[in-house]
Design an enzyme around this catalytic site. Structure first.
Site, PDB file in Angstrom:
ATOM      1  N   PHE A 114     -49.942  22.033  19.103  1.00 14.71           N
ATOM      2  CA  PHE A 114     -50.931  22.796  19.653  1.00 14.71           C
ATOM      3  C   PHE A 114     -51.884  23.073  19.741  1.00 14.71           C
ATOM      4  O   PHE A 114     -53.033  23.174  18.587  1.00 14.71           O
ATOM      5  CB  PHE A 114     -50.467  24.441  18.830  1.00 14.71           C
ATOM      6  CG  PHE A 114     -50.309  25.856  19.807  1.00 14.71           C
ATOM      7  CD1 PHE A 114     -49.667  25.823  21.095  1.00 14.71           C
ATOM      8  CD2 PHE A 114     -51.256  26.597  19.750  1.00 14.71           C
ATOM      9  CE1 PHE A 114     -50.668  26.931  21.807  1.00 14.71           C
ATOM     10  CE2 PHE A 114     -52.009  27.622  20.329  1.00 14.71           C
ATOM     11  CZ  PHE A 114     -51.093  27.879  21.562  1.00 14.71           C
ATOM     12  N   GLN A 115     -52.704  22.904  20.977  1.00 17.40           N
ATOM     13  CA  GLN A 115     -53.632  23.343  21.669  1.00 17.40           C
ATOM     14  C   GLN A 115     -54.701  21.541  20.710  1.00 17.40           C
ATOM     15  O   GLN A 115     -55.555  22.137  21.373  1.00 17.40           O
ATOM     16  CB  GLN A 115     -54.527  24.415  21.108  1.00 17.40           C
ATOM     17  CG  GLN A 115     -53.743  25.559  22.112  1.00 17.40           C
ATOM     18  CD  GLN A 115     -55.132  27.114  21.952  1.00 17.40           C
ATOM     19  OE1 GLN A 115     -55.712  27.428  20.805  1.00 17.40           O
ATOM     20  NE2 GLN A 115     -54.753  27.718  23.250  1.00 17.40           N
TER      21      GLN A 115
END
Length: 572
Positions: A114-115
């Site tokens: 994530f990210q």
């Protein structure tokens, strides 16, 4: 004395070690340990922006206006990639910033977490140096190296990506004096060529002697003041040099403030929108001294015919720029300030030179555009003249990119380095407000004016929230012609009036937007109304937006089309 600190604490201690007291940023998950350490530390003021691009531009404006390294923070993924435009802007204009992001933990790198993004791969082409820290033991040395690289030689941006586990891990930290940094760097940390560039180049004394001889034998000398004069703070030396050899001085976009705009030797801007005096002088001189100027395509529009009658001397700190765009007969590699000092040592004993006939020719051409002044119709020159008359002489001017930028450079007269803050090389619309914020933070006792166009301002006007929250008294002046002005001008002159997607007659109302952010604003269409609005803005003590109505067909003049000879004026 060694301390046991987390990586986040070490990062902040290293920033303080470098003299950093200001950071612009926007937090997120992976950088939270740094922000937690920041919460518990003193000596560093953090300015929360509305968008990471604004943080990069603010760090850039801070750096350009103060001469110090600007710093910005962002989180991983979109936080880091939102910095890219600001970093590329700083790279194009040799501005020293250190941008720091934190990434996912080392174990999650490369797993599409994530990210997560490979931000070092993204940043490498637009920085002087990019490094990812996955070992807390190297963190302090990397941060110290980052600041050395950013401010040494030809300045520029550095990007550091620190994994989250590094910010959480404890290790020993010992403060280091600035003078010891280069000696303590691990040999393999920096590429050999980059490390070598941190030491100032040794100026070739023989080349200085030859240039001095060329100056003494010249009948029609001409100087170009480029961005290198500003970066090296060589304005004092250039003033002495130009007046000693009695040579006209043309100023590039990035050279604003490197030579006094009010000096009788100033010919104004040079290049695509340069004055007739500057362009004609370059075309007819017999010696061209280019100081910290890389001869971009906006200056040497047709390199093969540029300064064809002259012997060209290029003085630059970056060997990659010498002879890259325009052939030069003689070059001096070195810091512009140091080279000018050496030239002055050789030339001052010869006494004052006199080139009156040459100057009479040069200044027979206008150094500024003359506008037809009509009752009730505002022109850019009228706006700029009121600003110059009412604002303090040391006012800092930050611009965005477009027609308003050219007008501000043509008609304002800059006296010192860092007074003009503009995106020259990358041409970044949306640069100006973030840069103005950085300049105001770095220069709290000076007035900062943000000059923009309605096209540029709509891109990053969200930073009005930052301006209001921190009570920064920045005055934004919008040259509002309801079109993308520079593109509209090209469509008029070159594309047969095909106005494809350049019409901006749409919301918002800029004064209403300013009020929505807690600021004041006015829309004006006459000189008298503009003067009243500017006086009100100067006296109110907080941010203010002045929406200036201009005719959509107002042009930046002169103009030489790209690829044309420098005196082939399409509009004068």
């Amino acid at each position: 004395m060694e301390l046991q600190l987390t990586g986040a604490q070490i990062l902040l201690e290293c920033l303080k070690e470098q003299g950093v007291d200001t950071v612009f940023g926007y937090p997120g998950g992976t950088i939270l340990d740094v922000y937690d350490a920041l919460y518990q530390t003193s000596g560093i003021s953090h300015y929360l922006v509305s968008h990471e691009q604004g943080a990069a531009h603010a760090a850039d404006g801070y750096a350009r206006s103060t001469g110090r390294v600007g710093v910005c923070f962002a989180t991983s993924g979109p936080g880091a990639t939102n910095l890219t435009t600001g970093i590329a802007t700083a790279m194009a204009d040799s501005s020293p910033i250190v941008a720091i992001s934190c990434n996912v933990t080392s174990q999650l790198l490369g797993k599409n977490s994530f990210q997560e993004v490979d931000s070092t791969a993204v940043m490498r082409p637009i920085t002087k140096w990019t490094h990812q820290v996955t070992d807390v033991a190297e963190l302090a040395d990397v941060v110290r190296a980052a600041f050395l690289v950013a401010r040494s030689g030809r300045p520029g941006p550095v990007f550091l990506d620190i994994t989250k586990d590094v910010t959480q891990t404890m290790t020993s930290y010992a403060p280091v004096h600035l003078s010891e940094h280069l000696a303590r760097l691990e040999p393999g940390l920096l590429p050999e060529g980059l490390r070598a560039s941190l030491e100032p180049p040794v100026v070739d004394e023989g080349a200085v002697d030859e240039v001095a001889r060329l100056v003494l034998s010249s009948k029609r000398p001409m100087i170009i003041c480029g961005g290198g004069v500003v970066r090296s703070r060589a304005n004092g030396e250039l003033n002495r040099f130009a007046n000693l050899i009695d040579a006209p001085v043309a100023i590039t976009v990035m050279g604003g403030g490197g030579f006094r705009g009010r000096d009788p030797l100033t010919t104004g801007m040079i290049g695509m929108h340069g004055s007739q005096a500057s362009n004609m002088a370059v075309d007819n001189c017999d010696l061209l001294l280019a100081l910290g100027c890389r001869f971009s395509d906006r200056i040497a529009l047709q390199p093969d015919t540029f300064a064809a009658k002259a012997k060209v001397v290029q003085i630059d700190i970056d060997p990659r720029e010498v002879g890259k765009n325009v052939h030069c007969e003689q070059a001096i590699l070195g810091d512009v300030r140091q080279v000018l000092q050496l030239l002055l040592q050789r030339l001052e004993p010869e006494g004052q030179l006199d080139h009156s006939d040459w100057k009479e020719f040069v200044f027979s051409y206008p150094t500024e555009t003359v506008y037809d002044e009509e009752e009730g119709h505002l022109t850019p020159k009228q706006v700029d003249s009121v600003v110059a008359r009412l604002c303090p002489q040391d006012t800092i001017v930050s611009t965005d990119v477009g027609q308003h930028q050219m007008w501000a450079i043509q008609h304002f007269h800059y006296d010192y380095p860092g007074q003009l803050i503009t995106s020259g090389g990358f041409g970044t619309m949306g640069f100006g407000l973030g840069a103005a914020i950085g300049a105001q933070v770095g220069n709290p006792t000076k007035r900062v004016i943000h000059v923009t166009g309605d096209g540029s301002f709509r891109m990053n006007c969200i930073e009005l929230a930052t301006e209001e929250h921190y009570k920064l008294p920045i005055i934004t002046i919008i040259y509002d012609n309801e079109v993308l002005g520079m593109v509209h001008q090209w469509q008029t002159l070159i594309y047969n009036g095909h106005y494809s997607q350049t019409n901006l007659d749409r919301p918002p109302s800029w004064p209403d937007l300013a009020r929505a952010y807690g600021l004041d604003g006015r829309r004006v269409s006459t000189v008298a109304d503009f003067e009243d609005a500017l006086r009100e803005a100067l006296d109110c003590g907080h941010g203010y937006v002045i929406d200036v109505v201009l005719d959509r067909d107002e042009m930046v003049r002169p103009m030489v089309p790209g690829g044309q000879h420098i005196t082939n004026f399409l509009a004068v």
